[in-house]
Design an enzyme around this catalytic site. Structure first.
Site, PDB file in Angstrom:
ATOM      1  N   ASN A 185       0.733  -1.145   0.106  1.00  0.00           N
ATOM      2  CA  ASN A 185      -0.128   0.117  -0.075  1.00  0.00           C
ATOM      3  C   ASN A 185       1.097   1.325   0.013  1.00  0.00           C
ATOM      4  O   ASN A 185       1.411   1.484   1.008  1.00  0.00           O
ATOM      5  CB  ASN A 185      -0.970  -0.081   1.321  1.00  0.00           C
ATOM      6  CG  ASN A 185      -1.551   1.195   1.481  1.00  0.00           C
ATOM      7  OD1 ASN A 185      -1.699   2.132   0.704  1.00  0.00           O
ATOM      8  ND2 ASN A 185      -2.221   1.344   2.593  1.00  0.00           N
ATOM      9  N   TRP A 186       0.920   1.779  -1.168  1.00  0.00           N
ATOM     10  CA  TRP A 186       1.959   2.944  -1.260  1.00  0.00           C
ATOM     11  C   TRP A 186       1.384   4.348  -0.465  1.00  0.00           C
ATOM     12  O   TRP A 186       1.945   5.199  -0.529  1.00  0.00           O
ATOM     13  CB  TRP A 186       2.108   3.309  -2.804  1.00  0.00           C
ATOM     14  CG  TRP A 186       3.060   2.330  -3.447  1.00  0.00           C
ATOM     15  CD1 TRP A 186       3.460   1.248  -2.783  1.00  0.00           C
ATOM     16  CD2 TRP A 186       3.731   2.661  -4.666  1.00  0.00           C
ATOM     17  NE1 TRP A 186       4.370   0.487  -3.649  1.00  0.00           N
ATOM     18  CE2 TRP A 186       4.641   1.488  -4.759  1.00  0.00           C
ATOM     19  CE3 TRP A 186       4.106   3.582  -5.438  1.00  0.00           C
ATOM     20  CZ2 TRP A 186       5.283   1.357  -6.199  1.00  0.00           C
ATOM     21  CZ3 TRP A 186       4.487   3.442  -6.692  1.00  0.00           C
ATOM     22  CH2 TRP A 186       5.425   2.352  -6.987  1.00  0.00           C
ATOM     23  N   LYS A 187       0.073   4.336  -0.126  1.00  0.00           N
ATOM     24  CA  LYS A 187      -0.496   5.525   0.447  1.00  0.00           C
ATOM     25  C   LYS A 187      -0.458   6.713  -0.453  1.00  0.00           C
ATOM     26  O   LYS A 187      -0.309   6.518  -1.588  1.00  0.00           O
ATOM     27  CB  LYS A 187      -0.101   5.640   1.883  1.00  0.00           C
ATOM     28  CG  LYS A 187      -0.276   4.317   2.639  1.00  0.00           C
ATOM     29  CD  LYS A 187       0.305   4.602   4.050  1.00  0.00           C
ATOM     30  CE  LYS A 187       0.154   3.265   4.837  1.00  0.00           C
ATOM     31  NZ  LYS A 187      -0.016   3.434   6.254  1.00  0.00           N
ATOM     32  N   HIS A 191      -9.456   1.355   5.122  1.00  0.00           N
ATOM     33  CA  HIS A 191      -8.078   1.589   5.957  1.00  0.00           C
ATOM     34  C   HIS A 191      -8.184   2.456   6.934  1.00  0.00           C
ATOM     35  O   HIS A 191      -9.204   3.425   7.010  1.00  0.00           O
ATOM     36  CB  HIS A 191      -6.977   2.136   4.975  1.00  0.00           C
ATOM     37  CG  HIS A 191      -5.624   2.251   5.452  1.00  0.00           C
ATOM     38  ND1 HIS A 191      -5.375   2.835   6.472  1.00  0.00           N
ATOM     39  CD2 HIS A 191      -4.823   1.157   5.078  1.00  0.00           C
ATOM     40  CE1 HIS A 191      -3.942   2.630   6.722  1.00  0.00           C
ATOM     41  NE2 HIS A 191      -3.790   1.648   6.024  1.00  0.00           N
ATOM     42  N   GLU A 215      -6.568   4.789   8.057  1.00  0.00           N
ATOM     43  CA  GLU A 215      -6.389   6.172   7.814  1.00  0.00           C
ATOM     44  C   GLU A 215      -7.538   6.890   7.009  1.00  0.00           C
ATOM     45  O   GLU A 215      -7.821   8.032   7.182  1.00  0.00           O
ATOM     46  CB  GLU A 215      -4.933   6.457   6.863  1.00  0.00           C
ATOM     47  CG  GLU A 215      -3.789   6.145   7.792  1.00  0.00           C
ATOM     48  CD  GLU A 215      -2.648   5.444   6.999  1.00  0.00           C
ATOM     49  OE1 GLU A 215      -2.674   5.623   5.713  1.00  0.00           O
ATOM     50  OE2 GLU A 215      -1.698   5.007   7.564  1.00  0.00           O
ATOM     51  N   GLU A 238      -5.156  -4.892  10.766  1.00  0.00           N
ATOM     52  CA  GLU A 238      -4.080  -4.121  11.042  1.00  0.00           C
ATOM     53  C   GLU A 238      -4.272  -3.307  12.283  1.00  0.00           C
ATOM     54  O   GLU A 238      -5.313  -2.285  12.461  1.00  0.00           O
ATOM     55  CB  GLU A 238      -4.180  -2.911   9.989  1.00  0.00           C
ATOM     56  CG  GLU A 238      -3.735  -3.627   8.562  1.00  0.00           C
ATOM     57  CD  GLU A 238      -3.423  -2.660   7.539  1.00  0.00           C
ATOM     58  OE1 GLU A 238      -2.411  -2.647   6.938  1.00  0.00           O
ATOM     59  OE2 GLU A 238      -3.935  -1.515   7.253  1.00  0.00           O
ATOM     60  N   GLY A 283       2.811   2.072  10.606  1.00  0.00           N
ATOM     61  CA  GLY A 283       3.907   3.454  10.660  1.00  0.00           C
ATOM     62  C   GLY A 283       4.488   3.650  11.888  1.00  0.00           C
ATOM     63  O   GLY A 283       5.278   4.626  11.955  1.00  0.00           O
ATOM     64  N   SER A 326       3.699  -2.192  10.260  1.00  0.00           N
ATOM     65  CA  SER A 326       4.992  -2.184  10.421  1.00  0.00           C
ATOM     66  C   SER A 326       5.538  -3.554  10.113  1.00  0.00           C
ATOM     67  O   SER A 326       6.515  -4.094  10.740  1.00  0.00           O
ATOM     68  CB  SER A 326       5.481  -1.800  11.902  1.00  0.00           C
ATOM     69  OG  SER A 326       5.178  -0.598  12.061  1.00  0.00           O
ATOM     70  N   GLY A 341       2.754  -1.139   4.255  1.00  0.00           N
ATOM     71  CA  GLY A 341       2.782   0.052   3.610  1.00  0.00           C
ATOM     72  C   GLY A 341       4.202   0.693   3.586  1.00  0.00           C
ATOM     73  O   GLY A 341       4.696   0.321   2.178  1.00  0.00           O
ATOM     74  N   GLY A 342       4.881   1.221   4.490  1.00  0.00           N
ATOM     75  CA  GLY A 342       6.230   1.752   4.246  1.00  0.00           C
ATOM     76  C   GLY A 342       7.114   1.186   3.425  1.00  0.00           C
ATOM     77  O   GLY A 342       8.018   1.651   2.435  1.00  0.00           O
TER      78      GLY A 342
HETATM   79  P1  PGA Z   1       3.226   0.237   7.633  1.00  0.00           P
HETATM   80  O1  PGA Z   1       1.454   0.483   6.933  1.00  0.00           O
HETATM   81  O2  PGA Z   1       3.446  -0.901   6.891  1.00  0.00           O
HETATM   82  O3  PGA Z   1       3.788   1.501   7.056  1.00  0.00           O
HETATM   83  O4  PGA Z   1       2.875   0.309   8.995  1.00  0.00           O
HETATM   84  C1  PGA Z   1       0.532  -0.555   6.768  1.00  0.00           C
HETATM   85  C2  PGA Z   1      -0.703  -0.138   6.344  1.00  0.00           C
HETATM   86  O5  PGA Z   1      -1.002   0.893   6.985  1.00  0.00           O
HETATM   87  O6  PGA Z   1      -1.309  -0.835   5.451  1.00  0.00           O
END
Ligand code: PGA
Length: 256
Positions: free
Chosen positions: A11-13, A97, A99, A167, A173, A213, A234-235
């Site tokens: 997930n590049w966000k 998600h 976010e 999640e 993050g 993470s 994510g990251g």
């Molecule tokens: P993260 O994000 O790997 O940067 O913690 C995961 C996500 O939000 O899908």
């Protein structure tokens, strides 16, 4: 659905200009030499979907989007329908998600409508659920997860059109992750709830990803937990080398 294959989705966000496609190209080349055990998906921002789709033509890397509007079209400035995402080359879309739930006040009912929009457009819905730090401290993790699942999962959800991503919000993050025992307990609970909601067979075949993470250093540990059928990353999905290192957790342990 054939035997359940794990899925690792990136997930590049809200990250990635055109230049970031070089990472996707690098991933594609790397995976062509070293075919991965799990299914691989990349979810770039919507602005890159068409170019990513062209770049991935002929590869096994799947393409997903990060959100959609419940309706197919209409006066909703700035929003994108599931049909538009499908038209841009996406085969899946992340919905709910944390976010989006936090930044845009999305409720379970909204997430449910978005998942149904995904089905309508022929997309797989990756439905995200997970407790906040406060809810975890209050000992209500499983209660929260049950409520989110009941509210967000459409009645016609099936293993073939839905993936669940568990999640924990406090792990996203932050570099923090739950213990293996906590991940196992949450995933086992989700599997049981899916059985209650959709029936045993669908529940068994439906993939439940862990997210929060996931990094090269902890991927093998997290992905080996029972009932963890892959990861939402994510990251660490932004760099092909990190993402590839996470995928290799499967080949290193020699099984899917
Ligand atoms: P993260 O994000 O790997 O940067 O913690 C995961 C996500 O939000 O899908």
């Amino acid at each position: 659905m054939a035997a359940k294959r794990p899925l690792v989705a990136g997930n590049w966000k809200m990250n990635g200009l055109g230049a970031a496609l070089s990472e996707l190209r690098a991933l594609r080349e790397r995976l062509a030499q070293d075919p991965p055990v799990p299914e691989i998906m990349v979810c770039p921002p919507a602005t890159l979907l068409t170019r990513a789709h062209d770049l991935l033509a002929g590869s096994t890397i799947l393409l997903g989007a990060q959100d959609c509007h419940p309706l197919p079209a209409g006066p909703h400035t700035g929003d994108l329908s599931a049909e538009m995402l499908a038209d841009s080359g996406a085969g899946a879309v992340i919905v709910g998600h944390s976010e989006r739930r936090q930044d845009h006040g999305e409720t379970d009912a909204v997430v449910n409508a978005k998942a149904r929009a995904a089905f309508r457009a022929g997309l797989t819905a990756i439905i995200c659920i997970g407790e906040t730090e406060q809810e975890r401290r209050a000992g209500t993790t499983l209660e929260i997860v049950r409520r989110q699942l009941e509210g967000s999962l459409p009645q016609d959800a099936r293993a073939a059109n839905v993936v669940i991503a568990y999640e924990p919000v406090w792990a996203i993050g932050t570099g923090l992750t739950p213990t293996q025992a906590d991940v196992a307990a949450a995933h086992r609970f989700i599997r049981g709830e899916l059985g209650r909601l959709l029936g045993k067979e669908e529940s068994r075949d439906l993939r439940i990803l862990y997210g929060g993470s996931v990094k090269p250093a902890n991927a093998a540990e997290l992905l080996s937990v029972p009932d963890v059928d892959g990861a939402l990353v994510g990251g660490a999905s932004l760099k092909a080398s990190d993402f590839f290192a996470i995928l290799s957790a499967y080949s290193r342990r020699g099984a899917g």
